[in-house]
Design an enzyme around this catalytic site. Structure first.
Site, PDB file in Angstrom:
ATOM      1  N   ARG A   1      45.447  35.605  32.838  1.00  0.00           N
ATOM      2  CA  ARG A   1      46.567  36.319  31.944  1.00  0.00           C
ATOM      3  C   ARG A   1      47.846  36.190  31.985  1.00  0.00           C
ATOM      4  NH1 ARG A   1      46.117  42.591  33.014  1.00  0.00           N
ATOM      5  NH2 ARG A   1      47.307  41.837  31.147  1.00  0.00           N
TER       6      ARG A   1
ATOM      7  N   CYS B   1      46.356  51.426  35.526  1.00  0.00           N
ATOM      8  CA  CYS B   1      46.296  50.177  35.585  1.00  0.00           C
ATOM      9  C   CYS B   1      46.442  49.646  37.323  1.00  0.00           C
ATOM     10  CB  CYS B   1      47.731  50.232  35.329  1.00  0.00           C
ATOM     11  SG  CYS B   1      48.531  48.161  35.409  1.00  0.00           S
TER      12      CYS B   1
ATOM     13  N   ARG C   1      51.807  53.825  34.901  1.00  0.00           N
ATOM     14  CA  ARG C   1      52.346  53.609  33.990  1.00  0.00           C
ATOM     15  C   ARG C   1      52.199  54.166  32.419  1.00  0.00           C
ATOM     16  NH1 ARG C   1      51.268  47.286  33.490  1.00  0.00           N
ATOM     17  NH2 ARG C   1      52.977  47.258  32.653  1.00  0.00           N
TER      18      ARG C   1
ATOM     19  N   ASP D   1      57.298  41.570  39.226  1.00  0.00           N
ATOM     20  CA  ASP D   1      56.396  40.866  39.609  1.00  0.00           C
ATOM     21  C   ASP D   1      56.242  39.737  40.593  1.00  0.00           C
ATOM     22  OD1 ASP D   1      56.452  41.167  36.164  1.00  0.00           O
ATOM     23  OD2 ASP D   1      55.583  42.395  37.033  1.00  0.00           O
TER      24      ASP D   1
ATOM     25  N   LYS E   1      55.671  34.812  29.221  1.00  0.00           N
ATOM     26  CA  LYS E   1      54.012  35.592  28.852  1.00  0.00           C
ATOM     27  C   LYS E   1      55.007  37.137  27.816  1.00  0.00           C
ATOM     28  CE  LYS E   1      51.710  38.669  31.384  1.00  0.00           C
ATOM     29  NZ  LYS E   1      52.133  39.852  31.447  1.00  0.00           N
ATOM     30  N   ASN E   2      55.950  37.239  29.246  1.00  0.00           N
ATOM     31  CA  ASN E   2      56.576  38.975  28.696  1.00  0.00           C
ATOM     32  C   ASN E   2      58.104  38.866  27.557  1.00  0.00           C
ATOM     33  OD1 ASN E   2      54.796  39.806  30.590  1.00  0.00           O
ATOM     34  ND2 ASN E   2      56.378  39.580  32.281  1.00  0.00           N
TER      35      ASN E   2
ATOM     36  N   ARG F   1      47.798  46.251  28.127  1.00  0.00           N
ATOM     37  CA  ARG F   1      48.454  46.604  27.613  1.00  0.00           C
ATOM     38  C   ARG F   1      49.975  46.897  26.902  1.00  0.00           C
ATOM     39  NH1 ARG F   1      49.560  51.129  30.970  1.00  0.00           N
ATOM     40  NH2 ARG F   1      51.047  51.864  30.569  1.00  0.00           N
TER      41      ARG F   1
HETATM   42  C1  EPZ Z   1      56.708  44.494  31.805  1.00  0.00           C
HETATM   43  O1  EPZ Z   1      56.203  46.179  32.136  1.00  0.00           O
HETATM   44  C2  EPZ Z   1      56.201  44.085  31.840  1.00  0.00           C
HETATM   45  N1  EPZ Z   1      55.060  43.728  31.151  1.00  0.00           N
HETATM   46  C3  EPZ Z   1      55.524  44.097  33.933  1.00  0.00           C
HETATM   47  O2  EPZ Z   1      54.705  42.361  33.939  1.00  0.00           O
HETATM   48  C4  EPZ Z   1      56.530  44.267  34.439  1.00  0.00           C
HETATM   49  O3  EPZ Z   1      56.314  44.736  36.162  1.00  0.00           O
HETATM   50  C5  EPZ Z   1      57.144  45.405  34.105  1.00  0.00           C
HETATM   51  O4  EPZ Z   1      58.059  45.670  32.897  1.00  0.00           O
HETATM   52  C6  EPZ Z   1      58.595  45.458  35.176  1.00  0.00           C
HETATM   53  O5  EPZ Z   1      59.253  44.668  34.611  1.00  0.00           O
HETATM   54  C7  EPZ Z   1      55.445  43.468  29.744  1.00  0.00           C
HETATM   55  O6  EPZ Z   1      56.643  42.632  29.904  1.00  0.00           O
HETATM   56  C8  EPZ Z   1      53.888  42.599  28.896  1.00  0.00           C
HETATM   57  P1  EPZ Z   1      58.234  49.002  32.438  1.00  0.00           P
HETATM   58  P2  EPZ Z   1      56.277  47.797  30.713  1.00  0.00           P
HETATM   59  O7  EPZ Z   1      57.630  50.430  31.499  1.00  0.00           O
HETATM   60  O8  EPZ Z   1      57.509  47.297  30.577  1.00  0.00           O
HETATM   61  C9  EPZ Z   1      58.247  53.130  34.246  1.00  0.00           C
HETATM   62  C10 EPZ Z   1      53.246  41.231  34.149  1.00  0.00           C
HETATM   63  O9  EPZ Z   1      53.162  41.511  36.156  1.00  0.00           O
HETATM   64  N2  EPZ Z   1      57.657  54.387  33.114  1.00  0.00           N
HETATM   65  O10 EPZ Z   1      59.815  48.942  32.499  1.00  0.00           O
HETATM   66  O11 EPZ Z   1      55.214  48.490  31.100  1.00  0.00           O
HETATM   67  C11 EPZ Z   1      56.628  52.668  34.955  1.00  0.00           C
HETATM   68  O12 EPZ Z   1      55.658  53.645  35.649  1.00  0.00           O
HETATM   69  C12 EPZ Z   1      53.758  42.381  34.312  1.00  0.00           C
HETATM   70  O13 EPZ Z   1      53.747  40.114  34.115  1.00  0.00           O
HETATM   71  C13 EPZ Z   1      57.707  55.512  32.577  1.00  0.00           C
HETATM   72  O14 EPZ Z   1      57.337  56.246  33.821  1.00  0.00           O
HETATM   73  O15 EPZ Z   1      57.262  48.396  32.547  1.00  0.00           O
HETATM   74  C14 EPZ Z   1      57.612  52.121  35.470  1.00  0.00           C
HETATM   75  O16 EPZ Z   1      57.945  52.725  36.785  1.00  0.00           O
HETATM   76  C15 EPZ Z   1      53.069  43.889  34.749  1.00  0.00           C
HETATM   77  N3  EPZ Z   1      57.753  55.928  31.314  1.00  0.00           N
HETATM   78  C16 EPZ Z   1      58.720  51.799  35.605  1.00  0.00           C
HETATM   79  O17 EPZ Z   1      59.120  52.890  34.349  1.00  0.00           O
HETATM   80  C17 EPZ Z   1      57.645  54.985  30.212  1.00  0.00           C
HETATM   81  O18 EPZ Z   1      57.974  54.938  29.228  1.00  0.00           O
HETATM   82  C18 EPZ Z   1      59.226  50.406  34.497  1.00  0.00           C
HETATM   83  O19 EPZ Z   1      58.059  49.816  33.775  1.00  0.00           O
HETATM   84  C19 EPZ Z   1      57.757  53.190  30.433  1.00  0.00           C
HETATM   85  C20 EPZ Z   1      57.450  53.053  31.709  1.00  0.00           C
END
Ligand code: EPZ
Length: 487
Positions: free
Chosen positions: A455, A130, A135, A363, A22-23, A106
């Site tokens: 999802r 979320c 996020r 995850d 999915k991701n 998202r």
């Molecule tokens: C991806 O989300 C995945 N989603 C998430 O999986 C997964 O938990 C996450 O990466 C971490 O591995 C998809 O790929 C669709 P991040 P993403 O930006 O990219 C902070 C699932 O269950 N951050 O890597 O949105 C954020 O708050 C989902 O399949 C900022 O501060 O996650 C977090 O603490 C849930 N500013 C950390 O970075 C930003 O602009 C990592 O988030 C972006 C992120």
């Protein structure tokens, strides 16, 4: 709304094929906005999130070019047959990703970079709150602004305009408080493919899904190197073409099935398993007494741990491309292995901290928490990516788990068994953890709001039932009516 009714105590046996990721698929579908040629993706899972992305891309001027048979009442653009999706961006004037769709998923934010780079303009609703925690998307906006975009926020929408002449390559530090960002890297890397000159993304996410996207973009004519490492270099090109690409298997789904086998003391064989993307997970599971054995010539065990009699020298492993490389077979492709998972009767406690890849994935944290509820001793899990991602803890406690939370750390004191109870799913991975707990528990567990699970897991109850689980999907109203009738 559907619920799952699970009779616990059944051991899982048999074989299951791991679906496409999915991701990986979500940002890859959005990459179709970078060209006016057809992009075909294969092994795309039939998930609610994927269908939402297809609905969104339909609204952003993409047309399905693969002939799909109509399915009762399902709009043509969201039908996924045999895992194949072909898309072509035909109307580049439709560049507004509305709140109504973005709030359901998202990953819609992944359309921002590609539209901005190709069309010079994009308007995407800012993703809202979320369940798993804060996020923000500040890193996405930092990266796109560095490429020269003018970014404004109006009425909850992000509006991005490219400078006359288009985006311009530069060096971008994309690290944040919690480290790298997966979708942020995907967004900025996609946009940089059409920027003038060279872009360097420092502190890029190293997730296999980012590598898969880079491989697709390179198949479309981009010039990306370093994906999978914290420094990605993109040489901008004038335009991209179409491509035909196979999505990598879903490492989070694979990890979930591994833990399902362990929690039910079962014996499962996973086909199409991305072992090479799960080394931190298999290392942790083997420490807990779970045996994960790749079948066939490349059989290996993650070293550094006492394990039964399978100790052998591990050949060099490489991250393979998703594209259908004929020389790659399940036999010799560490991203598409057949793996057998069995488990010692007694699980051992472990200490784990979630980290960006190649560390232990956040995850799989909820699923691991469920598993460690049955370990013989105290385990410790620290959540470094989403410090508040613990909504499953209260629900597991309803099933008799002994868990204490201190900030972003939980201490789990193992119990002899869990007891079935009605529980509430709050997000995708928490619901997976509750389903695993329900299968291991004594008695009946009712998991409410399984739409969260849909999802990210395709027809989960059918696949678990085929492996021996006693699990049914029931409409909650029907369940309430049958319970009232029984009372
Ligand atoms: C991806 O989300 C995945 N989603 C998430 O999986 C997964 O938990 C996450 O990466 C971490 O591995 C998809 O790929 C669709 P991040 P993403 O930006 O990219 C902070 C699932 O269950 N951050 O890597 O949105 C954020 O708050 C989902 O399949 C900022 O501060 O996650 C977090 O603490 C849930 N500013 C950390 O970075 C930003 O602009 C990592 O988030 C972006 C992120």
């Amino acid at each position: 709304m559907d619920t799952f009714v699970i009779e616990g105590g059944r051991r899982l046996f048999g074989r299951v094929r791991i679906n496409g990721s999915k991701n990986a698929a979500l940002p890859m579908l959005a990459a179709a906005l970078l060209t006016d040629q057809t992009v075909t993706l294969r092994d795309v899972p039939g998930l609610a999130d994927i269908k939402n992305m297809l609905r969104l891309l339909g609204e952003l001027g993409c047309t399905r070019t693969d002939r799909t048979l109509s399915v009762d009442g399902e709009p043509h653009e969201t039908i996924i047959q045999d895992g194949v999706v072909s898309l072509r961006s035909t109307n580049e004037t439709l560049s507004h990703a509305r709140y109504e769709i973005v709030r359901t998923m998202r990953a819609s934010i992944c359309t921002l970079g590609p539209m901005l780079a190709r069309r010079g303009y994009a308007r995407v609703s800012m993703p809202g709150g979320c369940a798993i925690g804060d996020r923000p998307v500040d890193l996405h906006l930092r990266g796109l602004a560095a490429l020269g975009a003018q970014i404004t926020l109006t009425a909850g929408d992000i509006t991005a305009k490219a400078p006359p002449g288009g985006l311009v390559g530069t060096t971008i530090f994309l690290g944040g408080t919690f480290g790298s960002t997966v979708l942020g890297t995907a967004n900025v890397m996609s946009a940089a493919t059409l920027a003038k000159g060279t872009t360097i993304i420092e502190s890029a996410a190293c997730e296999p899904e980012v590598v898969d996207l880079a491989n697709l973009l390179n198949a479309m004519g981009a010039r990306i190197s370093g994906a999978g490492s914290p420094r990605i270099i993109i040489q901008g090109v004038a335009e991209l073409s179409g491509a035909d690409y196979t999505v990598i298997p879903d490492r989070i789904e694979a990890g979930t099935f591994m833990m399902a086998a362990a929690m039910t003391n079962g014996d499962l064989t996973l086909d199409n398993c991305p072992m090479d993307a799960l080394l931190a997970v298999t290392y942790c599971l083997q420490a807990a007494g779970v045996h994960v054995h790749p079948l066939g010539s490349l059989a290996s065990t993650v070293h550094g741990l006492p394990s039964s009699n399978h100790r052998q020298r591990t050949p060099a492993l490489t991250i393979t491309s998703g594209s259908s490389d004929p020389s790659r077979t399940a036999e010799n492709d560490p991203m598409r292995r057949s793996v057998r998972v069995t488990c010692d009767r007694v699980l051992r406690p472990v200490e784990v901290t979630t980290q960006p890849h190649p560390g232990f994935p956040t995850d799989l944290q909820a699923q691991l928490a469920a598993l460690l509820c049955l370990a013989d001793g105290n385990s410790v899990i620290t959540e470094r990516i989403f410090p508040d991602r613990f909504l499953h803890v209260a629900e597991l406690s309803r099933m008799g788990a002994k868990v204490i939370r201190q900030g972003s750390t939980i201490v789990i004191s193992g119990v002899r068994s869990l007891v079935g109870a009605p529980v509430m799913a709050s997000d995708l991975r928490a619901s997976a953890g509750l389903v695993l707990a329900g299968m291991a528990a004594e008695g009946t567990t009712i998991v409410n709001r399984v739409y969260h699970l849909d999802r990210g897991y395709e027809r989960m109850e059918d696949r678990l039932r085929s492996l021996g689980a006693a699990i049914d999907r029931v409409d909650e109203k029907e369940l309430a009516a049958s319970e009232a009738a029984a009372a």
